[in-house]
Enzyme design. Structure first.
Site, short mmCIF file in Angstrom:
data_model
loop_
_atom_site.label_atom_id
_atom_site.label_comp_id
_atom_site.label_asym_id
_atom_site.label_seq_id
_atom_site.Cartn_x
_atom_site.Cartn_y
_atom_site.Cartn_z
N LYS A 11 6.11 -12.69 -7.56
CA LYS A 11 4.32 -11.95 -8.98
C LYS A 11 5.15 -11.78 -9.71
O LYS A 11 6.57 -10.68 -9.79
CB LYS A 11 3.55 -10.65 -7.35
CG LYS A 11 4.09 -10.08 -7.89
CD LYS A 11 3.72 -8.80 -8.48
CE LYS A 11 4.22 -6.96 -8.02
NZ LYS A 11 4.42 -6.67 -9.20
N VAL A 100 16.43 -8.90 -7.11
CA VAL A 100 16.72 -7.67 -6.63
C VAL A 100 15.63 -6.57 -6.63
O VAL A 100 16.73 -6.23 -8.28
CB VAL A 100 17.31 -7.80 -4.76
CG1 VAL A 100 17.52 -5.82 -4.71
CG2 VAL A 100 18.23 -8.43 -4.60
N ALA A 102 13.28 -5.72 -9.04
CA ALA A 102 13.18 -6.02 -10.62
C ALA A 102 11.96 -5.61 -10.59
O ALA A 102 10.87 -5.97 -11.64
CB ALA A 102 12.97 -7.30 -10.07
N GLY A 107 11.22 -7.71 -1.93
CA GLY A 107 10.86 -7.86 -0.71
C GLY A 107 9.74 -7.86 -0.36
O GLY A 107 9.84 -8.28 1.30
N ASP A 141 2.41 -4.75 -2.01
CA ASP A 141 2.59 -5.69 -2.52
C ASP A 141 2.51 -7.38 -1.24
O ASP A 141 1.73 -8.17 -2.15
CB ASP A 141 3.16 -5.95 -3.76
CG ASP A 141 3.78 -5.64 -4.71
OD1 ASP A 141 2.34 -5.36 -4.94
OD2 ASP A 141 4.85 -4.91 -5.14
O1 C5P Z 1 3.59 -0.03 -1.60
P1 C5P Z 1 4.92 0.72 -1.67
O2 C5P Z 1 6.16 0.48 0.04
O3 C5P Z 1 5.29 -1.02 -2.54
O4 C5P Z 1 5.46 1.53 -3.03
C1 C5P Z 1 6.70 1.99 -3.21
C2 C5P Z 1 6.51 3.23 -3.58
O5 C5P Z 1 5.42 3.21 -4.82
C3 C5P Z 1 5.21 4.32 -3.20
O6 C5P Z 1 6.36 5.55 -1.99
C4 C5P Z 1 4.78 5.08 -4.38
O7 C5P Z 1 5.90 6.43 -4.77
C5 C5P Z 1 4.01 3.94 -5.36
N1 C5P Z 1 3.28 3.43 -5.80
C6 C5P Z 1 2.68 4.24 -5.36
N2 C5P Z 1 0.82 4.11 -5.50
C7 C5P Z 1 0.61 2.79 -5.54
C8 C5P Z 1 1.49 2.15 -5.14
C9 C5P Z 1 3.26 2.60 -5.13
O8 C5P Z 1 2.53 6.06 -5.83
N3 C5P Z 1 0.02 2.41 -5.65
#
Ligand code: C5P
Length: 317
Positions: A11, A100, A102, A107, A141
């Site tokens: 995406k 990766v 990116a 993932g 995501d």
């Molecule tokens: O949800 P995901 O594991 O993809 O998010 C990775 C990191 O990005 C989270 O640990 C957080 O630090 C940050 N994040 C955030 N707010 C979001 C999505 C992600 O702060 N809405």
């Protein structure tokens, strides 16, 4: 059926606005997410053991529990012990084509494919909503990646409102192979620098997130107008990533200055950059020109396009 092969598209973010903090430590976001035809191929199959095994020949892809695809399989095993007792463990083979780390949800889309694949392999009968809820526990995501297409994403990115799907808008996508941006770092740095601009009260947060529905980007998407969409591209995380990674800034500038490019922007927390183009032919031309201007072999370039779907079944045996 003992084996499914799934196509797992990447995406891009057409829009990413950081609205405020959430009590769970995440950020409250308003995004527009878009699937593209750059995709990994994931095979899931019953392996006759009690183990979950990841196979992937890409050196940057972990084969252990740090891989989201592994964690999603582990979650399904824990949630559905009877199915596990009946079918046993799974082999997950990842044919990695998406760059990766990116900002392309590589993932997350693999995890989404494992959810869809194991649902079929183990005859779980889970609905799309149930799959999205399971996926949301592992990554913000993952829910979007299941159905894909074009969608508004709010909350921490897991609350989806599908939009009329865009397709056949072409772009050039670039990523330096050796450059990785940590998503937690990008959000943490943004908080450190811009916390004063965060909306604080819950009502105003919800109102701001809701306003995206009637915002200029959504209107441009409804018109399927690539030029208008290009004018409305927005990503708050550029404010912290571009100053820290001059190579990414330079790539964005080179892409944006090419003839036939409508606009260029970083996707997610980067470091990939995409440039929307007038046509496929223009995109191919732009890719050649950028390759000449930045002859660095570390730079991967792709011509890709928007698509209207997420995970698809390629074959079953
Ligand atoms: O949800 P995901 O594991 O993809 O998010 C990775 C990191 O990005 C989270 O640990 C957080 O630090 C940050 N994040 C955030 N707010 C979001 C999505 C992600 O702060 N809405």
């Amino acid at each position: 059926m003992r084996s499914y092969t799934l196509i797992a598209p990447a995406k891009i973010n057409l829009y990413l606005e950081i609205i405020g903090d959430r009590p769970d430590g995440y950020h409250s976001l308003a995004m527009v997410l878009q699937s593209i035809d750059l995709a990994d191929h994931i095979n899931v199959q019953v392996n006759g053991t009690d183990d979950i095994r990841i196979r992937c020949d890409h050196p940057q892809v972990p084969k252990d529990k740090t891989n989201l695809a592994y964690r999603v399989a582990e979650l399904i095993v824990a949630e559905f012990p009877n199915a596990f007792a009946q079918y046993g463990g799974v082999d997950i083979t990842i044919d990695k084509r998406i760059p990766v780390a990116a900002g392309l949800a590589g993932g997350s889309t693999n995890a989404a494919a494992v959810l869809v694949g194991m649902n079929l392999l183990w005859n779980l009968g889970l609905t799309q909503t149930e799959l999205e809820e399971l996926g949301a526990t592992l990554g913000s995501d993952v829910p979007f990646c299941i159905a894909g297409g074009t969608a508004i994403a709010t909350g921490r990115g897991e609350q989806l409102s599908p939009l009329l799907g865009l397709d056949n808008i072409y772009m050039v996508l670039g990523k330096y192979r050796s450059l990785e941006v940590s998503t937690p770092w990008a959000y943490k740095t943004y908080r450190q620098q811009y916390v004063r601009s965060y909306i604080k009260d819950a009502e105003s947060l919800a109102a701001r997130a809701g306003a995206v529905n009637s915002g200029a980007m959504v209107k441009a998407i409804q018109k399927k107008d690539a030029l208008l969409i290009a004018q409305e591209l927005h990503n708050d995380l550029e404010r912290v990533v571009l100053p820290t990674y001059p190579q990414v800034l330079q790539l964005r500038e080179v892409l944006a200055s090419e003839k036939g490019v409508l606009a260029a922007m970083m996707s997610g927390s980067g470091p990939s950059v995409f440039a929307l183009c007038e046509s496929q032919q223009q995109a191919e031309q732009v890719m050649l020109q950028v390759r000449e201007k930045i002859p660095n072999p570390d730079l991967e370039l792709f011509v890709t396009r928007m698509i209207t779907h997420g995970i698809q079944i390629a074959s079953s045996v």
